[in-house]
Motif scaffolding. Structure first.
Motif, PDB file in Angstrom:
ATOM      1  N   ASN A 315       1.143  -4.995  47.790  1.00 18.62           N
ATOM      2  CA  ASN A 315       1.706  -6.017  46.745  1.00 18.62           C
ATOM      3  C   ASN A 315       3.054  -5.919  46.911  1.00 18.62           C
ATOM      4  N   ALA A 316       3.817  -4.673  47.184  1.00 21.85           N
ATOM      5  CA  ALA A 316       5.181  -4.307  46.933  1.00 21.85           C
ATOM      6  C   ALA A 316       5.931  -4.991  48.068  1.00 21.85           C
ATOM      7  N   GLY A 317       5.582  -5.299  49.148  1.00 23.26           N
ATOM      8  CA  GLY A 317       6.050  -6.171  50.066  1.00 23.26           C
ATOM      9  C   GLY A 317       7.267  -5.169  50.928  1.00 23.26           C
ATOM     10  N   VAL A 318       6.971  -3.903  50.977  1.00 23.17           N
ATOM     11  CA  VAL A 318       7.626  -2.989  51.926  1.00 23.17           C
ATOM     12  C   VAL A 318       7.008  -2.622  53.109  1.00 23.17           C
ATOM     13  N   TYR A 319       5.739  -2.466  53.221  1.00 18.00           N
ATOM     14  CA  TYR A 319       4.783  -2.160  54.181  1.00 18.00           C
ATOM     15  C   TYR A 319       4.456  -3.529  54.913  1.00 18.00           C
ATOM     16  N   ASP A 320       4.433  -3.489  56.391  1.00 18.62           N
ATOM     17  CA  ASP A 320       3.799  -4.609  56.765  1.00 18.62           C
ATOM     18  C   ASP A 320       2.707  -4.138  57.640  1.00 18.62           C
ATOM     19  N   THR A 321       3.095  -3.355  58.718  1.00 20.16           N
ATOM     20  CA  THR A 321       1.956  -2.936  59.650  1.00 20.16           C
ATOM     21  C   THR A 321       1.961  -1.488  59.878  1.00 20.16           C
ATOM     22  N   GLY A 322       0.984  -0.949  60.296  1.00 23.77           N
ATOM     23  CA  GLY A 322       0.906   0.536  60.564  1.00 23.77           C
ATOM     24  C   GLY A 322       0.119   0.804  61.971  1.00 23.77           C
ATOM     25  N   ARG A 323      -0.346   2.038  62.304  1.00 23.58           N
ATOM     26  CA  ARG A 323      -1.183   2.434  63.458  1.00 23.58           C
ATOM     27  C   ARG A 323      -2.416   2.954  63.048  1.00 23.58           C
ATOM     28  N   LEU A 324      -3.402   2.833  63.724  1.00 25.64           N
ATOM     29  CA  LEU A 324      -4.744   3.254  63.418  1.00 25.64           C
ATOM     30  C   LEU A 324      -5.068   4.554  64.369  1.00 25.64           C
ATOM     31  N   SER A 325      -5.768   5.272  63.791  1.00 26.20           N
ATOM     32  CA  SER A 325      -6.091   6.689  64.632  1.00 26.20           C
ATOM     33  C   SER A 325      -7.173   6.284  65.600  1.00 26.20           C
ATOM     34  N   PRO A 326      -7.064   6.426  66.754  1.00 26.52           N
ATOM     35  CA  PRO A 326      -8.315   6.258  67.784  1.00 26.52           C
ATOM     36  C   PRO A 326      -9.411   7.358  67.696  1.00 26.52           C
ATOM     37  N   LYS A 327      -9.060   8.344  67.022  1.00 27.53           N
ATOM     38  CA  LYS A 327      -9.961   9.369  66.895  1.00 27.53           C
ATOM     39  C   LYS A 327     -10.897   9.188  65.429  1.00 27.53           C
ATOM     40  N   HIS A 328     -10.458   8.518  64.521  1.00 22.24           N
ATOM     41  CA  HIS A 328     -11.098   8.578  63.311  1.00 22.24           C
ATOM     42  C   HIS A 328     -11.368   7.041  62.646  1.00 22.24           C
ATOM     43  N   GLU A 329     -10.522   5.993  63.450  1.00 25.54           N
ATOM     44  CA  GLU A 329     -10.603   4.788  62.713  1.00 25.54           C
ATOM     45  C   GLU A 329     -10.875   3.754  63.632  1.00 25.54           C
ATOM     46  N   THR A 330     -11.849   4.057  64.428  1.00 22.98           N
ATOM     47  CA  THR A 330     -12.431   2.988  65.443  1.00 22.98           C
ATOM     48  C   THR A 330     -13.185   1.753  64.460  1.00 22.98           C
ATOM     49  N   ALA A 331     -13.781   2.264  63.609  1.00 28.13           N
ATOM     50  CA  ALA A 331     -14.574   1.387  62.792  1.00 28.13           C
ATOM     51  C   ALA A 331     -13.680   0.439  62.004  1.00 28.13           C
ATOM     52  N   VAL A 332     -12.470   0.782  61.534  1.00 30.97           N
ATOM     53  CA  VAL A 332     -11.270  -0.003  60.968  1.00 30.97           C
ATOM     54  C   VAL A 332     -10.909  -1.067  61.865  1.00 30.97           C
ATOM     55  N   THR A 333     -10.608  -0.536  63.086  1.00 29.91           N
ATOM     56  CA  THR A 333     -10.284  -1.355  64.063  1.00 29.91           C
ATOM     57  C   THR A 333     -11.360  -2.614  64.472  1.00 29.91           C
ATOM     58  N   ALA A 334     -12.309  -2.248  64.370  1.00 31.08           N
ATOM     59  CA  ALA A 334     -13.388  -3.135  64.742  1.00 31.08           C
ATOM     60  C   ALA A 334     -13.534  -4.210  63.566  1.00 31.08           C
ATOM     61  N   PHE A 335     -13.378  -3.742  62.393  1.00 30.97           N
ATOM     62  CA  PHE A 335     -13.418  -4.567  61.206  1.00 30.97           C
ATOM     63  C   PHE A 335     -12.331  -5.423  61.268  1.00 30.97           C
ATOM     64  N   GLN A 336     -11.101  -4.868  61.503  1.00 28.68           N
ATOM     65  CA  GLN A 336     -10.013  -6.008  61.502  1.00 28.68           C
ATOM     66  C   GLN A 336     -10.090  -6.699  62.819  1.00 28.68           C
ATOM     67  N   ARG A 337     -10.464  -6.553  63.596  1.00 32.10           N
ATOM     68  CA  ARG A 337     -10.983  -7.621  64.799  1.00 32.10           C
ATOM     69  C   ARG A 337     -11.913  -8.680  64.423  1.00 32.10           C
ATOM     70  N   TRP A 338     -13.092  -8.135  63.630  1.00 32.58           N
ATOM     71  CA  TRP A 338     -13.809  -9.195  63.088  1.00 32.58           C
ATOM     72  C   TRP A 338     -13.236 -10.024  62.106  1.00 32.58           C
ATOM     73  N   VAL A 339     -12.513  -9.572  61.253  1.00 38.99           N
ATOM     74  CA  VAL A 339     -11.747 -10.216  60.237  1.00 38.99           C
ATOM     75  C   VAL A 339     -10.798 -11.467  61.069  1.00 38.99           C
ATOM     76  N   GLY A 340     -10.158 -10.789  61.799  1.00 35.17           N
ATOM     77  CA  GLY A 340      -8.717 -11.522  62.398  1.00 35.17           C
ATOM     78  C   GLY A 340      -9.539 -12.684  63.296  1.00 35.17           C
ATOM     79  N   SER A 341     -10.860 -12.687  63.707  1.00 34.69           N
ATOM     80  CA  SER A 341     -11.625 -13.856  64.376  1.00 34.69           C
ATOM     81  C   SER A 341     -11.594 -15.013  63.462  1.00 34.69           C
ATOM     82  N   VAL A 342     -11.505 -14.807  62.236  1.00 34.15           N
ATOM     83  CA  VAL A 342     -12.031 -15.737  61.320  1.00 34.15           C
ATOM     84  C   VAL A 342     -10.548 -16.117  60.638  1.00 34.15           C
ATOM     85  N   ILE A 343      -9.762 -15.577  60.143  1.00 29.86           N
ATOM     86  CA  ILE A 343      -8.392 -15.695  59.478  1.00 29.86           C
ATOM     87  C   ILE A 343      -7.252 -15.701  60.130  1.00 29.86           C
ATOM     88  N   ALA A 344      -7.076 -14.943  61.320  1.00 23.56           N
ATOM     89  CA  ALA A 344      -5.903 -15.045  62.135  1.00 23.56           C
ATOM     90  C   ALA A 344      -5.513 -16.173  62.776  1.00 23.56           C
TER      91      ALA A 344
END
Length: 344
Positions: A315-344
């Motif tokens: 909410n603070a408006g400083v952060y916009d995007t970061g990077r996702l770990s290919p080792k630990h965050e594959t499910a986060v990557t998938a979730f963001q892809r599914w959400v993005g198919s709806v709202i992006a």
């Protein structure tokens, strides 16, 4: 001179933008295109065991009521009278007299949704009660868990949940009944919390008691279709957790304990709050072990603190995007892809 390392390395995806978690205009889009178009966990069939018993709930802003008819069939409806949108219930649960009655003007509906009486409405030539039954909601049951479908365009639940069903194999849930209900309100967007749930990367930093129970080096997250499976072997046969966490798109967690399980619905409350609805299922509804409650409370408190801090930073408006770990965050990557198919 050393030869160049040509080993292919996985990419590190860019995260979704902060706007996804802060823009209130996305909420009505998500209600319509994410939650109304996917199955939502409603309750366990043991929560409404007898004819004429009912439970009221809210699914992503949609008020619903589930009731067992005199014929033993479970049915669900929007908890909205067809007269002037009054509620059919006042409490969270109860037993009716064979009808669902609007609390505003007293219209009465049969337990299959038909309008039985428009109390003291008066004579009219252009009002046909048969056209004003309750709005129905589809139900499906899997292993005793009851799911509600708000919209018409729904996926096949049995196909969607098949990866988790296969992982559970012959696990017998037939004697499980509701042992306890709990709820926790978080000041964060629902996606902020879901993404926290979808990775074990933060466990050593945020959850010391959980980290002490599992073999963190063997923590594995697998994405199959729109199901995420977490496998983390317990260090001891006396551990609270069984080492399996399942998650089903878009917001249902299934946490398997050594004795029973807990269904975790990550319920959005508007754009900036999330309610965690916990339904503990135990053999024959026995009391939930104190060790299970203590561990659950501690992990929830730790998650609440971090996701609310993350939301404050978004909410603070400083952060916009970061990077996702290919080792630990594959499910986060998938979730963001599914959400993005709806709202992006």
């Amino acid at each position: 001179m050393d030869s160049m390392d040509t080993t292919a390395k996985p990419s590190s995806p860019v995260t979704a933008p902060a706007r996804w978690y802060t823009d209130p205009t996305l909420w009505p889009v998500e209600r319509r295109d994410v939650f109304a178009r996917n199955w939502q966990f409603l309750t366990h069939e043991s929560a409404v065991p007898h004819p004429r018993e009912w439970r009221a709930d809210t699914l992503a802003g949609y008020p619903v009521v589930i009731v067992r008819g005199d014929d033993g069939v479970l049915r669900a409806f929007h908890n909205v009278c067809r007269h002037r949108a009054g509620p059919l219930t006042r409490e969270e649960a109860g037993t009716c007299d064979g009808y669902l009655t609007c609390q505003y003007h007293g219209w009465r509906y049969t337990l299959d949704g038909r309008l039985r009486a428009a109390r003291d409405f008066g004579a009219t030539a252009d009002f046909d009660p048969r056209e004003y039954g309750l709005y129905p909601i589809r139900l499906q049951t899997w292993r005793g868990l009851v799911f509600a479908g708000i919209g018409d365009d729904l996926p096949d639940l049995s196909v969607q949940i098949a990866p988790l069903d296969a992982r559970l194999n012959e696990a017998d849930w037939s004697n499980l009944k509701v042992g306890l209900r709990r709820a926790h309100l978080l000041d964060c967007n629902w996606k902020t919390y879901v993404e926290n749930y979808l990775e074990g990367y933060h466990v050593p930093s945020m959850h010391p008691s959980l980290d002490a129970e599992i073999v963190a080096e063997q923590y594995k997250v697998t994405v199959e279709g729109r199901v995420v499976l977490h496998d983390a072997p317990p260090k001891s046969p006396d551990a609270v957790y069984d080492g399996l966490w399942g998650w089903v798109w878009p917001n249902i967690g299934i946490n398997v304990y050594s004795r029973g399980l807990m269904i975790e619905r990550m319920s959005p409350v508007g754009a900036d709050q999330t309610q965690l609805d916990y339904l503990y299922l135990t053999p024959d509804g026995e009391p939930v072990p104190e060790a299970t409650i203590a561990m659950s409370d501690q992990v929830t408190a730790e998650d609440k603190w971090i996701v609310e801090k993350v939301q404050e930073n978004l909410n603070a408006g400083v952060y916009d995007t970061g990077r996702l770990s290919p080792k630990h965050e594959t499910a986060v990557t998938a979730f963001q892809r599914w959400v993005g198919s709806v709202i992006a």
